[in-house]
Design a protein around this motif. Structure first.
Motif, PDB file in Angstrom:
ATOM      1  N   ALA A  40       0.845  -1.203   0.000  1.00 59.53           N
ATOM      2  CA  ALA A  40       0.000   0.000   0.000  1.00 59.53           C
ATOM      3  C   ALA A  40       0.879   1.250   0.000  1.00 59.53           C
ATOM      4  O   ALA A  40       0.624   2.205  -0.749  1.00 59.53           O
ATOM      5  CB  ALA A  40      -0.916   0.006   1.227  1.00 59.53           C
ATOM      6  N   PHE A  41       1.925   1.236   0.816  1.00 64.10           N
ATOM      7  CA  PHE A  41       2.810   2.405   0.871  1.00 64.10           C
ATOM      8  C   PHE A  41       3.540   2.589  -0.464  1.00 64.10           C
ATOM      9  O   PHE A  41       3.660   3.709  -0.970  1.00 64.10           O
ATOM     10  CB  PHE A  41       3.817   2.265   2.017  1.00 64.10           C
ATOM     11  N   ALA A  42       4.009   1.482  -1.020  1.00 61.08           N
ATOM     12  CA  ALA A  42       4.700   1.570  -2.319  1.00 61.08           C
ATOM     13  C   ALA A  42       3.751   2.146  -3.370  1.00 61.08           C
ATOM     14  O   ALA A  42       4.137   3.002  -4.177  1.00 61.08           O
ATOM     15  CB  ALA A  42       5.196   0.188  -2.743  1.00 61.08           C
ATOM     16  N   TRP A  43       2.495   1.694  -3.311  1.00 58.59           N
ATOM     17  CA  TRP A  43       1.502   2.183  -4.269  1.00 58.59           C
ATOM     18  C   TRP A  43       1.285   3.686  -4.079  1.00 58.59           C
ATOM     19  O   TRP A  43       1.240   4.444  -5.041  1.00 58.59           O
ATOM     20  CB  TRP A  43       0.179   1.419  -4.103  1.00 58.59           C
ATOM     21  N   LEU A  44       1.173   4.098  -2.825  1.00 57.85           N
ATOM     22  CA  LEU A  44       0.961   5.526  -2.529  1.00 57.85           C
ATOM     23  C   LEU A  44       2.137   6.355  -3.037  1.00 57.85           C
ATOM     24  O   LEU A  44       1.951   7.435  -3.599  1.00 57.85           O
ATOM     25  CB  LEU A  44       0.783   5.735  -1.020  1.00 57.85           C
ATOM     26  N   GLN A  45       3.323   5.857  -2.822  1.00 59.25           N
ATOM     27  CA  GLN A  45       4.490   6.620  -3.270  1.00 59.25           C
ATOM     28  C   GLN A  45       4.477   6.840  -4.779  1.00 59.25           C
ATOM     29  O   GLN A  45       4.903   7.880  -5.259  1.00 59.25           O
ATOM     30  CB  GLN A  45       5.768   5.902  -2.856  1.00 59.25           C
ATOM     31  N   SER A  46       3.989   5.838  -5.492  1.00 58.00           N
ATOM     32  CA  SER A  46       3.964   5.975  -6.955  1.00 58.00           C
ATOM     33  C   SER A  46       2.748   6.740  -7.450  1.00 58.00           C
ATOM     34  O   SER A  46       2.803   7.355  -8.517  1.00 58.00           O
ATOM     35  CB  SER A  46       3.944   4.600  -7.635  1.00 58.00           C
ATOM     36  N   ASN A  47       1.647   6.671  -6.718  1.00 63.97           N
ATOM     37  CA  ASN A  47       0.381   7.153  -7.283  1.00 63.97           C
ATOM     38  C   ASN A  47      -0.330   8.278  -6.541  1.00 63.97           C
ATOM     39  O   ASN A  47      -1.163   8.968  -7.122  1.00 63.97           O
ATOM     40  CB  ASN A  47      -0.610   5.978  -7.390  1.00 63.97           C
ATOM     41  N   ALA A  48      -0.040   8.458  -5.256  1.00 69.22           N
ATOM     42  CA  ALA A  48      -0.835   9.407  -4.464  1.00 69.22           C
ATOM     43  C   ALA A  48      -0.813  10.818  -5.042  1.00 69.22           C
ATOM     44  O   ALA A  48      -1.829  11.530  -5.011  1.00 69.22           O
ATOM     45  CB  ALA A  48      -0.346   9.418  -3.013  1.00 69.22           C
TER      46      ALA A  48
END
Ligand SMILES: [Zn+2]
Length: 175
Positions: A139-147
């Motif tokens: 989830a954090f990796a996703w946020l870093q790429s997409n948030a």
């Protein structure tokens, strides 16, 4: 900023004996409560939460996009009033923590970004809540790429200048 609001905060800070140098020392800005808030989905704990309309719309879009990538983003906490921030401080003081300890983790009343109704603490199903190892989740990796595409940024990165603990779970929407 509304002088009445500033006066109220000054009185609260005096009550808690928060040093007058707090703002200068942390570099944290003073945040105002928003005029408009909307109810969100219930949070991870089943509590009601509120956000500004813009932040809620962005959160929903971001959650849906994450879901499409197989990632669950859990809402842990959103809007918090100045009064609520005071309750947190009071509770921790009553539990025996020192003011200094508390202020490393909780911003002084008026200085929490959660007052804006645009900040969200985010969790992942496989991670204990509000722990640094959230940074190891997908989830954090996703946020870093997409948030950023949804207007969300990480407010308190590692080694931030505000004296606030690294908070990989705390993301804020700005229009
Ligand atoms: Zn937060």
């Amino acid at each position: 900023m509304d002088p009445q609001y500033v006066g109220r905060l000054r009185a609260l800070h005096a009550q808690f004996k928060i040093p007058e140098t707090y703002a200068a020392q942390t570099g944290l800005p003073l945040y105002e409560e928003p005029d408009e808030l909307v109810e969100t989905e219930l949070d991870f704990y089943g509590r009601e939460q509120r956000l500004t309309p813009g932040a809620f719309a962005a959160w929903q879009a971001m959650q849906e996009s994450a879901r499409a990538d197989g990632i669950s983003l859990l809402m842990l906490s959103a809007y918090r009033s100045v009064d609520y921030q005071c309750q947190i401080l009071r509770r921790k003081l009553d539990a025996g923590q020192s003011l200094e300890q508390i202020l490393q983790v909780n911003a002084a009343p008026g200085f929490s970004e959660h007052h804006t109704g645009r900040a969200i603490d985010i969790g992942a199903p496989e991670c204990p809540v509000l722990e640094e190892r959230f940074e190891e989740t997908t989830a954090f990796a996703w946020l870093q790429s997409n948030a950023a595409n949804f207007g969300f940024t990480l407010t308190y990165p590692r080694d931030n200048n505000c004296g606030i603990t690294y908070e990989p779970w705390h993301w804020c929407f700005s229009a």
